[in-house]
Design a protein around this motif. Sequence first.
Motif, PDB file in Angstrom:
ATOM      1  N   ASP A 176      18.917  95.471  89.097  1.00 52.50           N
ATOM      2  CA  ASP A 176      20.370  95.279  89.038  1.00 52.50           C
ATOM      3  C   ASP A 176      21.065  96.555  88.585  1.00 52.50           C
ATOM      4  O   ASP A 176      22.160  96.879  89.060  1.00 52.50           O
ATOM      5  N   GLU A 177      20.436  97.291  87.681  1.00 54.02           N
ATOM      6  CA  GLU A 177      21.007  98.559  87.208  1.00 54.02           C
ATOM      7  C   GLU A 177      21.138  99.557  88.368  1.00 54.02           C
ATOM      8  O   GLU A 177      22.138 100.268  88.482  1.00 54.02           O
ATOM      9  N   LEU A 178      20.128  99.589  89.245  1.00 55.94           N
ATOM     10  CA  LEU A 178      20.191 100.465  90.416  1.00 55.94           C
ATOM     11  C   LEU A 178      21.318 100.021  91.340  1.00 55.94           C
ATOM     12  O   LEU A 178      22.096 100.849  91.830  1.00 55.94           O
ATOM     13  N   LEU A 179      21.428  98.721  91.581  1.00 58.08           N
ATOM     14  CA  LEU A 179      22.495  98.220  92.448  1.00 58.08           C
ATOM     15  C   LEU A 179      23.874  98.564  91.891  1.00 58.08           C
ATOM     16  O   LEU A 179      24.777  98.958  92.642  1.00 58.08           O
ATOM     17  N   ASP A 180      24.045  98.437  90.585  1.00 53.36           N
ATOM     18  CA  ASP A 180      25.328  98.792  89.958  1.00 53.36           C
ATOM     19  C   ASP A 180      25.621 100.279  90.121  1.00 53.36           C
ATOM     20  O   ASP A 180      26.760 100.669  90.423  1.00 53.36           O
ATOM     21  N   ALA A 181      24.610 101.122  89.936  1.00 53.78           N
ATOM     22  CA  ALA A 181      24.792 102.566  90.087  1.00 53.78           C
ATOM     23  C   ALA A 181      25.139 102.916  91.533  1.00 53.78           C
ATOM     24  O   ALA A 181      26.017 103.746  91.792  1.00 53.78           O
ATOM     25  N   LEU A 182      24.472 102.266  92.481  1.00 53.15           N
ATOM     26  CA  LEU A 182      24.756 102.518  93.893  1.00 53.15           C
ATOM     27  C   LEU A 182      26.156 102.073  94.275  1.00 53.15           C
ATOM     28  O   LEU A 182      26.844 102.753  95.032  1.00 53.15           O
ATOM     29  N   MET A 190      32.892 105.780  94.930  1.00 47.61           N
ATOM     30  CA  MET A 190      33.334 107.176  94.848  1.00 47.61           C
ATOM     31  C   MET A 190      33.283 107.870  96.212  1.00 47.61           C
ATOM     32  O   MET A 190      34.173 108.645  96.549  1.00 47.61           O
ATOM     33  N   CYS A 191      32.243 107.602  96.974  1.00 53.71           N
ATOM     34  CA  CYS A 191      32.050 108.279  98.259  1.00 53.71           C
ATOM     35  C   CYS A 191      32.994 107.762  99.349  1.00 53.71           C
ATOM     36  O   CYS A 191      33.318 108.502 100.275  1.00 53.71           O
ATOM     37  N   GLU A 192      33.383 106.523  99.254  1.00 53.56           N
ATOM     38  CA  GLU A 192      34.287 105.902 100.227  1.00 53.56           C
ATOM     39  C   GLU A 192      33.731 105.879 101.651  1.00 53.56           C
ATOM     40  O   GLU A 192      34.470 106.025 102.623  1.00 53.56           O
ATOM     41  N   PHE A 193      32.413 105.717 101.771  1.00 55.06           N
ATOM     42  CA  PHE A 193      31.801 105.457 103.079  1.00 55.06           C
ATOM     43  C   PHE A 193      30.611 104.526 102.863  1.00 55.06           C
ATOM     44  O   PHE A 193      30.038 104.480 101.772  1.00 55.06           O
ATOM     45  N   PRO A 194      30.260 103.741 103.884  1.00 55.29           N
ATOM     46  CA  PRO A 194      29.148 102.792 103.719  1.00 55.29           C
ATOM     47  C   PRO A 194      27.808 103.498 103.591  1.00 55.29           C
ATOM     48  O   PRO A 194      27.622 104.590 104.135  1.00 55.29           O
ATOM     49  N   PHE A 195      26.903 102.884 102.853  1.00 53.83           N
ATOM     50  CA  PHE A 195      25.546 103.402 102.706  1.00 53.83           C
ATOM     51  C   PHE A 195      24.608 102.612 103.608  1.00 53.83           C
ATOM     52  O   PHE A 195      24.585 101.373 103.540  1.00 53.83           O
ATOM     53  N   ILE A 196      23.830 103.312 104.390  1.00 47.20           N
ATOM     54  CA  ILE A 196      22.776 102.679 105.181  1.00 47.20           C
ATOM     55  C   ILE A 196      21.471 102.938 104.450  1.00 47.20           C
ATOM     56  O   ILE A 196      20.990 104.077 104.371  1.00 47.20           O
ATOM     57  N   ILE A 197      20.921 101.889 103.871  1.00 47.13           N
ATOM     58  CA  ILE A 197      19.669 101.989 103.109  1.00 47.13           C
ATOM     59  C   ILE A 197      18.501 101.901 104.091  1.00 47.13           C
ATOM     60  O   ILE A 197      18.350 100.893 104.782  1.00 47.13           O
ATOM     61  N   THR A 198      17.694 102.947 104.146  1.00 41.58           N
ATOM     62  CA  THR A 198      16.547 102.949 105.056  1.00 41.58           C
ATOM     63  C   THR A 198      15.252 102.543 104.361  1.00 41.58           C
ATOM     64  O   THR A 198      14.277 102.202 105.024  1.00 41.58           O
ATOM     65  N   GLU A 228      28.452 116.456 106.101  1.00 40.00           N
ATOM     66  CA  GLU A 228      29.466 116.400 105.048  1.00 40.00           C
ATOM     67  C   GLU A 228      29.244 115.229 104.092  1.00 40.00           C
ATOM     68  O   GLU A 228      29.468 115.346 102.887  1.00 40.00           O
ATOM     69  N   GLU A 229      28.809 114.087 104.650  1.00 42.59           N
ATOM     70  CA  GLU A 229      28.577 112.925 103.785  1.00 42.59           C
ATOM     71  C   GLU A 229      27.416 113.175 102.826  1.00 42.59           C
ATOM     72  O   GLU A 229      27.433 112.700 101.698  1.00 42.59           O
ATOM     73  N   ALA A 230      26.409 113.920 103.248  1.00 51.19           N
ATOM     74  CA  ALA A 230      25.286 114.249 102.359  1.00 51.19           C
ATOM     75  C   ALA A 230      25.772 115.089 101.184  1.00 51.19           C
ATOM     76  O   ALA A 230      25.375 114.863 100.034  1.00 51.19           O
ATOM     77  N   ILE A 231      26.642 116.048 101.454  1.00 52.86           N
ATOM     78  CA  ILE A 231      27.185 116.891 100.387  1.00 52.86           C
ATOM     79  C   ILE A 231      28.004 116.052  99.420  1.00 52.86           C
ATOM     80  O   ILE A 231      27.869 116.179  98.197  1.00 52.86           O
ATOM     81  N   GLN A 232      28.837 115.176  99.957  1.00 52.13           N
ATOM     82  CA  GLN A 232      29.669 114.319  99.109  1.00 52.13           C
ATOM     83  C   GLN A 232      28.799 113.388  98.258  1.00 52.13           C
ATOM     84  O   GLN A 232      29.023 113.240  97.056  1.00 52.13           O
ATOM     85  N   LEU A 233      27.782 112.777  98.867  1.00 53.32           N
ATOM     86  CA  LEU A 233      26.896 111.881  98.125  1.00 53.32           C
ATOM     87  C   LEU A 233      26.188 112.630  97.002  1.00 53.32           C
ATOM     88  O   LEU A 233      26.140 112.159  95.863  1.00 53.32           O
ATOM     89  N   LEU A 234      25.644 113.796  97.300  1.00 49.87           N
ATOM     90  CA  LEU A 234      24.953 114.593  96.279  1.00 49.87           C
ATOM     91  C   LEU A 234      25.887 114.991  95.142  1.00 49.87           C
ATOM     92  O   LEU A 234      25.527 114.891  93.968  1.00 49.87           O
ATOM     93  N   LYS A 235      27.065 115.447  95.483  1.00 50.30           N
ATOM     94  CA  LYS A 235      28.037 115.872  94.470  1.00 50.30           C
ATOM     95  C   LYS A 235      28.339 114.717  93.512  1.00 50.30           C
ATOM     96  O   LYS A 235      28.252 114.884  92.290  1.00 50.30           O
TER      97      LYS A 235
END
Length: 107
Positions: A5-11, A17-25, A58-65
């Motif tokens: 649950d802690e991981l889900l909250d962090a994600l 913050m990122c304002e785009f959907p995450f595709i979990i692979t 660009e999304e990778a840079i934003q996610l990392l930042k």
Amino acid sequence: MEISDELLDALQALRTMCEFPFIITSGYRCPSHPAEKNKDFVGAHGCGLAVDIAVSYEEAIQLLKHALNTGLFTGIGVNQKGDGRFIHLDIATDMDVNAPRPHIWTY
């Protein structure tokens, strides 16, 4: 075992913050998963503490930042070459995965 649950909250905080959907692979991996069964110790995925997110450019840079700025993630793995680009994020501790944390690596 299941996803923390802690991981889900962090994600979710990161996703907001990122304002785009995450595709979990890749998320939780059972002990018989090919990527887990040959390890000497259970990895962060096997502990339910990690995900791989399909992201590039660009999304990778934003996610990392944002991931670095939140201070919520202790493991960051970056694969940004070829097809199947992703970023691994985890919240594992040294004790969870028998590896130093915080830590960043490339594939």
